[in-house]
Write an enzyme that holds these catalytic residues in place. Structure first.
Site, PDB file in Angstrom:
ATOM      1  CG  HIS A 109      -1.879   0.947   1.476  1.00  0.00           C
ATOM      2  ND1 HIS A 109      -1.604   2.235   1.872  1.00  0.00           N
ATOM      3  CD2 HIS A 109      -3.236   0.864   1.358  1.00  0.00           C
ATOM      4  CE1 HIS A 109      -2.749   2.901   1.981  1.00  0.00           C
ATOM      5  NE2 HIS A 109      -3.753   2.092   1.675  1.00  0.00           N
ATOM      6  CG  ASP A 187       0.274  -2.458   6.129  1.00  0.00           C
ATOM      7  OD1 ASP A 187      -0.711  -2.594   6.863  1.00  0.00           O
ATOM      8  OD2 ASP A 187       0.261  -1.794   5.073  1.00  0.00           O
ATOM      9  CD  GLN A 190      -7.299  -4.514   3.985  1.00  0.00           C
ATOM     10  OE1 GLN A 190      -8.317  -5.160   4.205  1.00  0.00           O
ATOM     11  NE2 GLN A 190      -7.324  -3.264   3.586  1.00  0.00           N
ATOM     12  CE  LYS A 213      -8.238   0.287   5.433  1.00  0.00           C
ATOM     13  NZ  LYS A 213      -6.914   0.175   4.837  1.00  0.00           N
ATOM     14  CB  CYS A 351      -3.695   3.143  -1.555  1.00  0.00           C
ATOM     15  SG  CYS A 351      -4.949   4.323  -1.122  1.00  0.00           S
TER      16      CYS A 351
HETATM   17  C1  LIG Z   1      -5.869   0.825   4.815  1.00  0.00           C
HETATM   18  C2  LIG Z   1      -4.510   0.351   4.700  1.00  0.00           C
HETATM   19  C3  LIG Z   1      -3.445   1.129   5.193  1.00  0.00           C
HETATM   20  C4  LIG Z   1      -3.673   2.457   5.848  1.00  0.00           C
HETATM   21  O1  LIG Z   1      -4.328   2.255   7.080  1.00  0.00           O
HETATM   22  P1  LIG Z   1      -4.988   3.469   7.893  1.00  0.00           P
HETATM   23  O2  LIG Z   1      -5.309   2.865   9.226  1.00  0.00           O
HETATM   24  O3  LIG Z   1      -6.199   3.891   7.113  1.00  0.00           O
HETATM   25  O4  LIG Z   1      -3.973   4.539   7.997  1.00  0.00           O
HETATM   26  C5  LIG Z   1      -2.172   0.617   5.054  1.00  0.00           C
HETATM   27  N1  LIG Z   1      -1.938  -0.582   4.498  1.00  0.00           N
HETATM   28  C6  LIG Z   1      -2.928  -1.355   4.018  1.00  0.00           C
HETATM   29  C7  LIG Z   1      -2.617  -2.691   3.438  1.00  0.00           C
HETATM   30  C8  LIG Z   1      -4.241  -0.913   4.100  1.00  0.00           C
HETATM   31  O5  LIG Z   1      -5.234  -1.678   3.630  1.00  0.00           O
END
Ligand SMILES: *Cc1c(COP(=O)(O)O)cnc(C)c1O
Length: 393
Positions: A109, A187, A190, A213, A351
């Site tokens: 992302h 990260d 998800q 999320k 993104c």
């Molecule tokens: C949504 C998302 C982000 C950003 O997360 P926020 O909590 O909205 O800042 C980063 N990485 C991935 C894979 C995402 O889906």
């Protein structure tokens, strides 16, 4: 079956299939925030009257709930942020900034790409990118080569791709990275909506979490920091609530997690996030995974029947999101048409422009589910897609 717990679905006829962008919030989450504002609104960790104590206690209970939820070993390892974006920026601009090499994957992302560019890194110049194959699988051989060539690197990889639903085998990634003395941040934006993650079992060093999320409020997230790195981690912003003592010459900071949580936090949001996690625990990941797998497979089978559909990955090792296009049809046109038929999905690059460029496409149509979605949602989606396709022919 679970829609009844979410007020959004009472107020709307929309088929909500944009869960990778944000999830809907259960009633308990919304009510816990209203309760804070209406019944005991006060700042945390400062004043000592009853409501301030209650706010502090509920705020810290949310930290404990999250700690237990992801099986971190200490409450201090949980630092609240405003989301995954802030979590990654925090670590990128503090702990990871002086690493010679940062390794990411091609499925990241923008939140896990742009912060590294802001440090002046580019491909081959402090930033390396692990390739994925034509089925979007992580290329472990390439990863190992990069680790060998760049020992002591900082690795920052997503668990689940928001754009394609691809799951990275993060346990294997972490293990391999550690073999070459690399430090790993995941990260996990998800992750928590779909599957259990266990910090101690993964043996991960940093893990970024997003509340919105995960059925919780927006503007809230966290970064898990393995205890051995807490002492080595410098705050990247400071101010009120981070200090033990200040005079005009110097400041002494508090211990973790407080020295990292500068300023008044999103108290209602954090309390709400705790409620969201309790809600998930109540349903249980076993149930969530069974329901989602069933709906995801059904979605895939029904999509496959549509003419000229193009997928970019198979559904093995995928969860939540399904991305596709139709030959000779612009994804934006589908988005506009199905919106008129009350279908909420996302069209575009999600993104994740670099992987779109690699696939030589501008974007995709993405359907992303959560455990409250059902066969009826899929049927309504398919009908809308059929109608849209017939209009565009
Ligand atoms: C949504 C998302 C982000 C950003 O997360 P926020 O909590 O909205 O800042 C980063 N990485 C991935 C894979 C995402 O889906």
């Amino acid at each position: 079956m679970f829609k009844k717990d979410f007020p959004y679905f009472k107020n709307s006829e929309i088929v909500y299939l944009d869960n990778a962008a944000t999830t809907q919030k259960p009633k308990a989450v919304i009510e816990s925030q209203t309760e804070y504002y209406e019944k005991y609104c006060a700042n945390t960790h400062r004043s000592s009257f009853g409501h301030a104590n209650k706010a502090t206690q509920n705020f810290e209970n949310a930290r404990k709930t999250l700690r237990e939820f992801i099986n971190a070993s200490l409450n201090e390892e949980i630092i609240f942020t405003k989301g995954v974006t802030e979590s990654i920026n925090f670590i990128a601009h503090s702990f990871a900034k002086d690493f010679k090499t940062v390794i990411i994957s091609s499925l990241e992302h923008h939140s896990n790409i742009v912060p590294w560019h802001m440090q002046g890194r580019s491909l081959g110049n402090g930033l390396e990118v692990v390739k994925c194959n034509e089925n979007l699988d992580f290329d472990f051989e390439h990863f190992e080569t990069l680790l060998k060539e760049n020992p002591n690197a900082f690795v920052s990889i997503s668990h689940i791709s928001n754009a394609f639903g691809k799951i990275h085998d993060i346990k294997a990634i972490i293990k391999l990275a550690h073999k070459y003395n690399a430090i790993v941040m995941i990260d996990g934006a998800q992750s928590l909506a779909h599957m259990k993650v266990d910090m101690q079992e993964l043996n991960v060093d940093f893990f970024a979490i997003s509340s919105h999320k995960t059925f919780g409020p927006t503007g809230v997230g966290a970064i898990y920091v393995k205890k051995e790195y807490l002492k080595l981690l410098n705050p990247y912003q400071t101010g009120g609530a981070t200090i033990y003592e200040v005079d005009f010459n110097s400041s002494t900071l508090l211990n973790s997690p407080y020295k990292f949580e500068a300023g008044t936090q999103n108290i209602a949001g954090i309390i709400g996030f705790g409620e969201a996690l309790k809600f998930i625990s109540h349903i249980g990941y076993e149930n969530i995974e069974t329901i989602e797998k069933d709906v995801y497979n059904y979605l895939n089978e029904e999509l496959k029947k549509l003419p000229n559909i193009i997928f970019y990955n198979d559904i093995n090792n995928s969860i939540g999101s399904r991305s596709f296009n139709f030959k000779n049809i612009i994804h934006d046109d589908i988005g506009i048409l199905v919106d008129k038929m009350q279908i909420a999905l996302r069209v575009g690059h999600h993104c994740a422009q670099p992987i779109m460029k690699q696939l030589e496409i501008k974007g995709t149509i993405r359907v992303s589910i959560a455990f409250y979605n059902d066969y009826t949602d899929v049927d309504r989606l398919i009908n809308a897609l059929k109608k849209a396709l017939s209009m565009l022919e």
